[in-house]
Motif scaffolding. Sequence first.
Motif, PDB file in Angstrom:
ATOM      1  N   THR A 109       0.599  -1.241   0.007  1.00 15.34           N
ATOM      2  CA  THR A 109      -0.080   0.090  -0.169  1.00 15.34           C
ATOM      3  C   THR A 109       0.740   0.941   0.121  1.00 15.34           C
ATOM      4  O   THR A 109       1.478   1.832   0.633  1.00 15.34           O
ATOM      5  N   MET A 110       0.364   2.222  -1.095  1.00 15.01           N
ATOM      6  CA  MET A 110       1.142   3.153  -1.001  1.00 15.01           C
ATOM      7  C   MET A 110       2.639   3.332  -1.623  1.00 15.01           C
ATOM      8  O   MET A 110       3.240   4.618  -1.870  1.00 15.01           O
ATOM      9  N   MET A 176       7.020  11.098  -9.809  1.00 17.12           N
ATOM     10  CA  MET A 176       7.052   9.986  -9.704  1.00 17.12           C
ATOM     11  C   MET A 176       7.923  10.536  -7.935  1.00 17.12           C
ATOM     12  O   MET A 176       7.542   9.833  -6.707  1.00 17.12           O
ATOM     13  N   ALA A 177       8.690  11.065  -8.114  1.00 19.09           N
ATOM     14  CA  ALA A 177       9.576  11.713  -7.061  1.00 19.09           C
ATOM     15  C   ALA A 177       9.000  12.225  -6.584  1.00 19.09           C
ATOM     16  O   ALA A 177       8.442  12.082  -4.661  1.00 19.09           O
ATOM     17  N   PHE A 178       7.195  13.612  -6.478  1.00 18.55           N
ATOM     18  CA  PHE A 178       6.702  14.347  -5.991  1.00 18.55           C
ATOM     19  C   PHE A 178       5.999  13.297  -4.605  1.00 18.55           C
ATOM     20  O   PHE A 178       5.529  13.612  -3.413  1.00 18.55           O
ATOM     21  N   LEU A 179       5.501  12.250  -5.842  1.00 18.08           N
ATOM     22  CA  LEU A 179       4.144  10.902  -4.811  1.00 18.08           C
ATOM     23  C   LEU A 179       4.879  10.303  -4.376  1.00 18.08           C
ATOM     24  O   LEU A 179       4.407  10.174  -2.813  1.00 18.08           O
ATOM     25  N   LEU A 185       5.211  11.900   3.830  1.00 16.91           N
ATOM     26  CA  LEU A 185       4.987  12.809   5.152  1.00 16.91           C
ATOM     27  C   LEU A 185       3.843  12.662   5.256  1.00 16.91           C
ATOM     28  O   LEU A 185       3.533  12.738   6.266  1.00 16.91           O
ATOM     29  N   GLY A 186       3.004  11.898   4.440  1.00 15.41           N
ATOM     30  CA  GLY A 186       1.418  11.432   4.794  1.00 15.41           C
ATOM     31  C   GLY A 186       1.674  10.702   5.751  1.00 15.41           C
ATOM     32  O   GLY A 186       0.376  10.540   6.410  1.00 15.41           O
ATOM     33  N   LYS A 187       2.189   9.826   5.727  1.00 16.35           N
ATOM     34  CA  LYS A 187       2.533   8.673   6.253  1.00 16.35           C
ATOM     35  C   LYS A 187       2.521   9.341   7.443  1.00 16.35           C
ATOM     36  O   LYS A 187       2.424   8.582   8.789  1.00 16.35           O
ATOM     37  N   GLU A 188       4.066  10.407   7.716  1.00 14.35           N
ATOM     38  CA  GLU A 188       4.130  10.074   8.897  1.00 14.35           C
ATOM     39  C   GLU A 188       3.180  11.549   9.965  1.00 14.35           C
ATOM     40  O   GLU A 188       3.105  10.750  11.198  1.00 14.35           O
ATOM     41  N   GLY A 191      -0.751   8.228   9.066  1.00 12.81           N
ATOM     42  CA  GLY A 191      -0.484   6.514   8.593  1.00 12.81           C
ATOM     43  C   GLY A 191      -1.072   6.523   7.476  1.00 12.81           C
ATOM     44  O   GLY A 191      -1.118   7.040   6.536  1.00 12.81           O
ATOM     45  N   LEU A 192      -1.307   4.960   7.322  1.00 14.33           N
ATOM     46  CA  LEU A 192      -2.002   4.199   5.777  1.00 14.33           C
ATOM     47  C   LEU A 192      -3.103   4.152   6.014  1.00 14.33           C
ATOM     48  O   LEU A 192      -3.172   4.077   7.495  1.00 14.33           O
ATOM     49  N   PRO A 193      -3.969   4.310   5.026  1.00 17.74           N
ATOM     50  CA  PRO A 193      -5.736   3.761   5.132  1.00 17.74           C
ATOM     51  C   PRO A 193      -5.783   2.949   5.837  1.00 17.74           C
ATOM     52  O   PRO A 193      -5.173   1.669   5.515  1.00 17.74           O
ATOM     53  N   GLU A 194      -6.923   2.825   6.742  1.00 16.69           N
ATOM     54  CA  GLU A 194      -7.096   1.846   7.310  1.00 16.69           C
ATOM     55  C   GLU A 194      -7.823   0.533   5.886  1.00 16.69           C
ATOM     56  O   GLU A 194      -8.424   0.959   5.241  1.00 16.69           O
ATOM     57  N   LYS A 195      -7.673  -0.809   6.931  1.00 23.29           N
ATOM     58  CA  LYS A 195      -7.869  -1.599   5.346  1.00 23.29           C
ATOM     59  C   LYS A 195      -8.842  -2.073   6.417  1.00 23.29           C
ATOM     60  O   LYS A 195      -8.988  -3.133   7.643  1.00 23.29           O
ATOM     61  N   GLU A 196     -10.044  -2.993   5.496  1.00 16.19           N
ATOM     62  CA  GLU A 196     -11.009  -3.336   6.035  1.00 16.19           C
ATOM     63  C   GLU A 196     -10.204  -4.727   5.882  1.00 16.19           C
ATOM     64  O   GLU A 196      -9.653  -5.642   4.979  1.00 16.19           O
TER      65      GLU A 196
END
Length: 205
Positions: A109-110, A176-179, A185-188, A191-196
């Motif tokens: 993921t991500m 891709m580098a920007f992503l 930064l978003g993970k810090e 975190g990662l999206p909730e998984k079902e």
Amino acid sequence: MKVLIINGSPRVKSNTQTALDEMVKVFSAEGIETEVVKIGNMPVRGCIACGSCFKNGRCVFDDVVNELAPKFEAADGLVIASPVYYASANATLIACLDRLFYSTHFDKTMKVGASVVCARRGGLSATFDELNKYFTISGMPVASSQYWNSIHGREPGQASQDAEGMQTMRTLARNMAFLMKSIALGKEKYGLPEKEKWTPTHFIR
């Protein structure tokens, strides 16, 4: 940050490699480490659906696929590149990707994915779509460019004459580098999206 690049071309100094070299220059300027693994001329057999990887945590065929697995897990992004054969990717690359994605059970993921395709003339968009499906089934965001990630060339070095194609490769690498940096930064922060829990549905009643 690190990007793993898998080159499916069997040729030395291929046009596919020319496209990837242009991306590597941008990644380097962005402070991103790259590793290119050329698998197009390796003896890679296809998946036999034996299920051994669920027991052993690795593919039963001990070849480059098992060598790529830890590199893939450690990478923030994955680039897969192929010449076009009959509007499809190199068969060795497909065999490698089938086994690599199926036998690795770490969370993808991500991790950012990007596919690159090269042809003399046609079959690019079909191959591009084929390769992107590995990312979209794995929770991996797909990096885009200013055009479909394709470049043209037949004889070695001709891809460098495709000015728009080379620009597409540079733009892809920057995006891709920007992503990857943005996701880090978003993970810090979030975190990662909730998984079902996976709900498999079969269509035989």
